[in-house]
Design a protein around this motif. Structure first.
Motif, PDB file in Angstrom:
ATOM      1  N   SER A  12      13.061  12.739 -36.627  1.00  0.00           N
ATOM      2  CA  SER A  12      13.808  13.288 -35.460  1.00  0.00           C
ATOM      3  C   SER A  12      14.493  14.571 -35.696  1.00  0.00           C
ATOM      4  O   SER A  12      14.969  14.753 -36.782  1.00  0.00           O
ATOM      5  CB  SER A  12      14.692  12.132 -34.766  1.00  0.00           C
ATOM      6  N   ALA A  13      14.537  15.445 -34.577  1.00  0.00           N
ATOM      7  CA  ALA A  13      15.244  16.842 -34.748  1.00  0.00           C
ATOM      8  C   ALA A  13      16.611  16.445 -34.741  1.00  0.00           C
ATOM      9  O   ALA A  13      17.544  17.217 -34.829  1.00  0.00           O
ATOM     10  CB  ALA A  13      14.816  17.745 -33.837  1.00  0.00           C
ATOM     11  N   ARG A  14      17.073  15.082 -34.357  1.00  0.00           N
ATOM     12  CA  ARG A  14      18.380  14.863 -34.156  1.00  0.00           C
ATOM     13  C   ARG A  14      18.792  13.860 -34.847  1.00  0.00           C
ATOM     14  O   ARG A  14      18.174  12.727 -35.066  1.00  0.00           O
ATOM     15  CB  ARG A  14      18.691  14.480 -32.636  1.00  0.00           C
ATOM     16  N   CYS A  15      19.729  13.760 -35.705  1.00  0.00           N
ATOM     17  CA  CYS A  15      20.012  12.748 -36.977  1.00  0.00           C
ATOM     18  C   CYS A  15      21.380  12.840 -37.240  1.00  0.00           C
ATOM     19  O   CYS A  15      22.158  13.822 -36.902  1.00  0.00           O
ATOM     20  CB  CYS A  15      19.339  12.977 -37.956  1.00  0.00           C
ATOM     21  N   LEU A  16      21.944  11.978 -38.128  1.00  0.00           N
ATOM     22  CA  LEU A  16      23.495  11.856 -38.758  1.00  0.00           C
ATOM     23  C   LEU A  16      23.405  12.951 -39.842  1.00  0.00           C
ATOM     24  O   LEU A  16      22.441  13.294 -40.457  1.00  0.00           O
ATOM     25  CB  LEU A  16      23.794  10.423 -39.268  1.00  0.00           C
ATOM     26  N   GLY A 117       8.149  40.026 -41.671  1.00  0.00           N
ATOM     27  CA  GLY A 117       8.382  38.683 -41.632  1.00  0.00           C
ATOM     28  C   GLY A 117       8.324  38.335 -40.235  1.00  0.00           C
ATOM     29  O   GLY A 117       9.298  37.616 -39.913  1.00  0.00           O
ATOM     30  N   ARG A 118       7.491  38.369 -39.617  1.00  0.00           N
ATOM     31  CA  ARG A 118       7.393  38.044 -37.879  1.00  0.00           C
ATOM     32  C   ARG A 118       7.426  36.366 -37.874  1.00  0.00           C
ATOM     33  O   ARG A 118       6.799  35.736 -38.697  1.00  0.00           O
ATOM     34  CB  ARG A 118       6.142  38.403 -37.330  1.00  0.00           C
ATOM     35  N   MET A 119       8.104  36.111 -36.990  1.00  0.00           N
ATOM     36  CA  MET A 119       8.395  34.426 -36.777  1.00  0.00           C
ATOM     37  C   MET A 119       7.306  34.148 -36.225  1.00  0.00           C
ATOM     38  O   MET A 119       6.699  34.437 -35.131  1.00  0.00           O
ATOM     39  CB  MET A 119       9.665  34.215 -35.935  1.00  0.00           C
ATOM     40  N   LEU A 120       6.886  32.873 -36.844  1.00  0.00           N
ATOM     41  CA  LEU A 120       5.781  32.058 -36.310  1.00  0.00           C
ATOM     42  C   LEU A 120       5.893  30.911 -35.643  1.00  0.00           C
ATOM     43  O   LEU A 120       5.128  30.507 -34.751  1.00  0.00           O
ATOM     44  CB  LEU A 120       4.855  31.810 -37.657  1.00  0.00           C
ATOM     45  N   ALA A 121       7.256  30.238 -36.036  1.00  0.00           N
ATOM     46  CA  ALA A 121       7.515  28.885 -35.431  1.00  0.00           C
ATOM     47  C   ALA A 121       8.980  28.638 -35.653  1.00  0.00           C
ATOM     48  O   ALA A 121       9.718  29.102 -36.617  1.00  0.00           O
ATOM     49  CB  ALA A 121       6.873  27.605 -35.829  1.00  0.00           C
ATOM     50  N   GLU A 122       9.792  27.915 -34.974  1.00  0.00           N
ATOM     51  CA  GLU A 122      11.064  27.473 -35.148  1.00  0.00           C
ATOM     52  C   GLU A 122      11.280  26.283 -34.580  1.00  0.00           C
ATOM     53  O   GLU A 122      10.711  25.599 -33.565  1.00  0.00           O
ATOM     54  CB  GLU A 122      12.228  28.642 -34.589  1.00  0.00           C
ATOM     55  N   ALA A 123      12.506  25.516 -34.742  1.00  0.00           N
ATOM     56  CA  ALA A 123      13.055  24.300 -34.526  1.00  0.00           C
ATOM     57  C   ALA A 123      14.421  24.264 -34.983  1.00  0.00           C
ATOM     58  O   ALA A 123      14.781  24.795 -35.918  1.00  0.00           O
ATOM     59  CB  ALA A 123      12.325  23.120 -35.296  1.00  0.00           C
ATOM     60  N   THR A 124      15.034  23.288 -34.103  1.00  0.00           N
ATOM     61  CA  THR A 124      16.455  23.165 -34.428  1.00  0.00           C
ATOM     62  C   THR A 124      16.865  21.617 -34.786  1.00  0.00           C
ATOM     63  O   THR A 124      16.521  20.889 -34.252  1.00  0.00           O
ATOM     64  CB  THR A 124      17.432  23.538 -33.119  1.00  0.00           C
ATOM     65  N   ASN A 125      17.604  21.659 -35.741  1.00  0.00           N
ATOM     66  CA  ASN A 125      18.050  20.285 -36.265  1.00  0.00           C
ATOM     67  C   ASN A 125      19.485  19.967 -35.959  1.00  0.00           C
ATOM     68  O   ASN A 125      20.372  20.840 -36.207  1.00  0.00           O
ATOM     69  CB  ASN A 125      18.037  20.359 -37.933  1.00  0.00           C
ATOM     70  N   GLU A 126      19.811  19.007 -35.120  1.00  0.00           N
ATOM     71  CA  GLU A 126      21.272  18.751 -34.565  1.00  0.00           C
ATOM     72  C   GLU A 126      21.935  17.605 -35.619  1.00  0.00           C
ATOM     73  O   GLU A 126      21.134  16.578 -35.504  1.00  0.00           O
ATOM     74  CB  GLU A 126      21.201  18.278 -33.028  1.00  0.00           C
ATOM     75  N   ARG A 127      22.445  18.005 -36.591  1.00  0.00           N
ATOM     76  CA  ARG A 127      22.931  17.103 -37.417  1.00  0.00           C
ATOM     77  C   ARG A 127      24.403  16.545 -37.180  1.00  0.00           C
ATOM     78  O   ARG A 127      25.480  17.022 -37.306  1.00  0.00           O
ATOM     79  CB  ARG A 127      23.038  17.726 -39.020  1.00  0.00           C
ATOM     80  N   LEU A 128      24.661  15.310 -36.506  1.00  0.00           N
ATOM     81  CA  LEU A 128      25.591  14.807 -35.861  1.00  0.00           C
ATOM     82  C   LEU A 128      26.686  14.158 -36.956  1.00  0.00           C
ATOM     83  O   LEU A 128      26.193  13.739 -38.112  1.00  0.00           O
ATOM     84  CB  LEU A 128      25.378  13.439 -34.982  1.00  0.00           C
ATOM     85  N   LEU A 129      27.896  14.536 -36.769  1.00  0.00           N
ATOM     86  CA  LEU A 129      29.043  13.943 -37.724  1.00  0.00           C
ATOM     87  C   LEU A 129      29.325  12.566 -37.074  1.00  0.00           C
ATOM     88  O   LEU A 129      30.026  11.846 -37.855  1.00  0.00           O
ATOM     89  CB  LEU A 129      30.091  15.019 -37.839  1.00  0.00           C
ATOM     90  N   MET A 130      29.026  12.178 -35.917  1.00  0.00           N
ATOM     91  CA  MET A 130      29.391  10.817 -35.504  1.00  0.00           C
ATOM     92  C   MET A 130      28.178  10.495 -34.775  1.00  0.00           C
ATOM     93  O   MET A 130      27.798  10.898 -33.721  1.00  0.00           O
ATOM     94  CB  MET A 130      30.795  11.284 -34.522  1.00  0.00           C
TER      95      MET A 130
END
Length: 428
Positions: A12-16, A117-130
């Motif tokens: 998942s892109a969202r994790c602890l 270095g043209r950007m080809l793809a991106e993703a955001t990782n939300e790393r929760l502290l709680m």
């Protein structure tokens, strides 16, 4: 950005914060060479970043779990290398991520290796502290200033007093992550926070006694004793808490000292231990502008300093000693060896120890940016912390699991179900 190239974060892109993610890229040309980057901004507005070069396989795919970096911030197979190798372009910056309500947001991106270095793809990782369901309660009761974290559910849960950072504010990261793993955790400040004095000349054990009593009276806390976790200067305070106060079942000491350092320790207005002091003339300057302070602390075993040694042989609970051999702040390994020898000499077996040969001073929950140097609160200048980045990162992963196992065993609580529930909820 190429619509064909896909960057995926699994499961998942969202994790602890303390959970690994699997970084995968698909849709590239066979054997295409690309650069994968990670960047994040800390609570002080400082940007940290990393990059690594990878070659796609015959199907145009890259999997950081199995494919090696060919160059950049690290080389070789390092599934979480983009996270621990992130650095600021400004020297001596430590990533400040201490507020539990603010996730550690990391942006991953894939770039062509040629030209700009043209950007080809991106993703955001939300790393929760709680984790979801964990409660956060600021504490301002009596003399206590801190934050209490409680897992979801009725408990009973094992209780831990976190002495991570004692001055200038409350660091919530480690405490909130432990709560996300099934512990009730109180993290406290000693000075410089809220309405507390900006500086202190002495430490009073009564403050920690009050904190432990507050922790034990929480409804979700079981009737067992509490655990204490520390780091650096707070290590000797944790030793004193375990040695002088009742009800401390388990103490984690991370890269601390075996003697009471910097400030004299009092209890009920009487001095228990004098302060072992530093000789700042023994700070060694380096080319980076940071000082090396490993030999600045006076020798606690010298006859004139032995009165500052914490009498851990009188403690009833168990200890977990964690030391880094490449700690450049002070000789953590030497202090640990001295304590182990002293406990054995007194016929005590209430301890276990773990040593990391190539790790540095700041051992924290895993997958954060490695910090080679930053401003030292006491010295007021940048100092070297030591450690080889890859080995330090591996030590943090191992230590974090070890700490949780130690507390669960010694505080007699099986938090497996709670941890599994939290993990599922945070990924949903």
């Amino acid at each position: 950005m190429s619509s064909q190239v896909r960057l995926r974060l699994q499961p998942s892109a969202r994790c602890l914060y303390d959970e690994p993610v699997q970084v995968k890229v698909a849709g590239l040309r066979p054997r295409q060479v690309v650069t994968i980057r990670a960047r994040s901004t800390d609570e002080k507005g400082v940007e940290f970043s990393s990059s690594a070069t990878y070659r796609a396989d015959g199907s145009g795919e890259i999997d950081l779990d199995t494919d090696p970096s060919l160059g950049g911030s690290y080389v070789g197979v390092e599934p979480m290398g983009l996270l621990w190798s992130m650095r600021s372009e400004t020297l001596h910056k430590r990533c400040q991520k201490n507020k539990a309500l603010n996730p550690h947001v990391v942006k991953f991106s894939v770039h062509e290796d040629e030209g700009e270095g043209r950007m080809l793809a991106e993703a955001t990782n939300e790393r929760l502290l709680m984790g979801d369901g964990v409660s956060r309660l600021p504490v301002k009761e009596g003399n206590i200033r801190g934050v209490l974290f409680t897992p979801p559910g009725t408990g009973p849960f094992p209780a831990v007093l976190d002495l991570y950072t004692l001055g200038g504010g409350v660091s919530e990261k480690r405490a909130s992550l432990l709560a996300s793993r099934g512990f009730v955790v109180l993290t406290v400040a000693l000075y410089g926070h809220d309405d507390m004095p900006k500086n202190i000349q002495e430490v009073h054990l009564d403050y920690f006694e009050e904190s432990i009593k507050f922790l034990k009276k929480q409804d979700q806390v079981g009737n067992k004793g509490v655990g204490v976790i520390s780091l650096s200067k707070s290590g000797d305070l944790a030793l004193s808490v375990a040695s002088y106060l009742p009800g401390v079942e388990a103490t984690v000491w991370i890269n601390g000292c075996s003697a009471n350092t910097a400030l004299p320790l009092y209890y009920k207005r009487s001095q228990l231990l004098p302060a072992l002091m530093f000789d700042l003339t023994k700070l060694i300057p380096t080319e980076s502008g940071a000082m090396m302070g490993k030999y600045a602390l006076h020798n606690p075993l010298a006859e004139e300093n032995k009165g500052s040694l914490v009498p851990i042989e009188q403690a009833e609970g168990r200890f977990l000693f964690v030391a880094s051999e490449d700690d450049l702040n002070w000789d953590s390994k030497g202090y640990m060896d001295e304590m182990v020898e002293r406990l054995k000499r007194h016929g005590k077996e209430n301890f276990e120890s773990v040593c990391y040969p190539a790790a540095g001073h700041y051992l924290e929950p895993p997958y954060g940016p490695y910090c080679p140097s930053s401003i030292h609160g006491l010295v007021g200048k940048p100092v070297l912390w030591g450690g080889e980045p890859r080995s330090h990162a591996a030590a943090e992963v191992h230590m974090w699991k070890k700490i949780q196992e130690f507390f669960r065993t010694q505080l007699s609580c099986d938090a497996t179900a709670t941890e599994a529930e939290l993990s599922i909820r945070v990924q949903s």
